[in-house]
Write a protein that holds these residues in place. Structure first.
Motif, mmCIF file in Angstrom:
data_model
loop_
_atom_site.group_PDB
_atom_site.id
_atom_site.type_symbol
_atom_site.label_atom_id
_atom_site.label_comp_id
_atom_site.label_asym_id
_atom_site.label_seq_id
_atom_site.Cartn_x
_atom_site.Cartn_y
_atom_site.Cartn_z
ATOM 1 N N THR A 86 36.147 39.914 52.045
ATOM 2 C CA THR A 86 35.251 39.837 53.199
ATOM 3 C C THR A 86 35.890 39.012 54.308
ATOM 4 O O THR A 86 36.484 37.958 54.055
ATOM 5 N N HIS A 87 35.761 39.493 55.543
ATOM 6 C CA HIS A 87 36.233 38.773 56.724
ATOM 7 C C HIS A 87 35.035 38.490 57.625
ATOM 8 O O HIS A 87 34.091 39.264 57.671
ATOM 9 N N TYR A 88 35.117 37.359 58.328
ATOM 10 C CA TYR A 88 34.059 36.977 59.242
ATOM 11 C C TYR A 88 34.636 36.749 60.636
ATOM 12 O O TYR A 88 35.815 36.432 60.795
ATOM 13 N N THR A 89 33.771 36.869 61.630
ATOM 14 C CA THR A 89 34.176 36.722 63.026
ATOM 15 C C THR A 89 33.975 35.286 63.479
ATOM 16 O O THR A 89 32.935 34.684 63.238
ATOM 17 N N LEU A 90 34.979 34.773 64.148
ATOM 18 C CA LEU A 90 34.926 33.441 64.736
ATOM 19 C C LEU A 90 35.012 33.625 66.250
ATOM 20 O O LEU A 90 36.002 34.146 66.760
ATOM 21 N N ASP A 91 33.940 33.260 66.955
ATOM 22 C CA ASP A 91 33.876 33.380 68.415
ATOM 23 C C ASP A 91 34.049 32.016 69.056
ATOM 24 O O ASP A 91 33.608 30.998 68.509
ATOM 25 N N PHE A 92 34.668 32.018 70.242
ATOM 26 C CA PHE A 92 34.870 30.805 71.024
ATOM 27 C C PHE A 92 34.170 30.970 72.370
ATOM 28 O O PHE A 92 34.812 31.272 73.381
ATOM 29 N N PRO A 93 32.827 30.802 72.434
ATOM 30 C CA PRO A 93 32.109 30.977 73.702
ATOM 31 C C PRO A 93 32.654 30.024 74.773
ATOM 32 O O PRO A 93 33.128 28.937 74.459
ATOM 33 N N ASP A 94 32.572 30.457 76.013
ATOM 34 C CA ASP A 94 33.037 29.641 77.143
ATOM 35 C C ASP A 94 34.521 29.315 77.058
ATOM 36 O O ASP A 94 34.966 28.267 77.501
ATOM 37 N N SER A 95 35.285 30.203 76.438
ATOM 38 C CA SER A 95 36.717 30.010 76.270
ATOM 39 C C SER A 95 37.423 31.335 76.533
ATOM 40 O O SER A 95 36.870 32.392 76.249
ATOM 41 N N PRO A 96 38.645 31.299 77.031
ATOM 42 C CA PRO A 96 39.377 32.548 77.237
ATOM 43 C C PRO A 96 39.931 33.136 75.940
ATOM 44 O O PRO A 96 40.447 34.245 75.929
#
Length: 97
Positions: free
Chosen positions: A2-12
């Motif tokens: 299983t893979h999960y998503t890592l988001d960096f809001p307010d970042s390029p």
């Protein structure tokens, strides 16, 4: 696996996929995330992050040593964590503090 998503809001930086159980301190580098790591042992506070609302249940609670460090580095921030102590167990949205 299983893979999960890592988001960096307010970042390029774009979202990335990491395998379940991955240690952020081993998977992230300056090339693929806005996070910096110093000691990688939960002592220096370099990797202080904020888990965006809704993702705090995606990882295990902070251990005693991490909670002690967070009392020093982010005393009034209940969503703060040290990225070097976090293992991926679900999708996460994190912001560098």
């Amino acid at each position: 696996m299983t893979h999960y998503t890592l988001d960096f809001p307010d970042s390029p930086h774009p979202s990335i996929q990491l395998p379940e159980g991955s240690a952020l301190s081993l998977q992230l580098s300056a090339l693929n995330s806005p996070l910096l790591f110093g000691c990688r042992a939960g002592l220096c506070g370099t990797c202080l992050i904020e888990l965006q609302p809704g993702t705090e249940g995606s990882i295990a609670p902070a251990g005693a040593d991490e909670r002690e460090a967070l009392e020093i580095y982010a005393p009034d921030q209940p969503l703060a964590r040290l990225a070097c102590q976090v293992h991926v167990t679900g999708d996460m949205r994190i912001r560098k503090l």
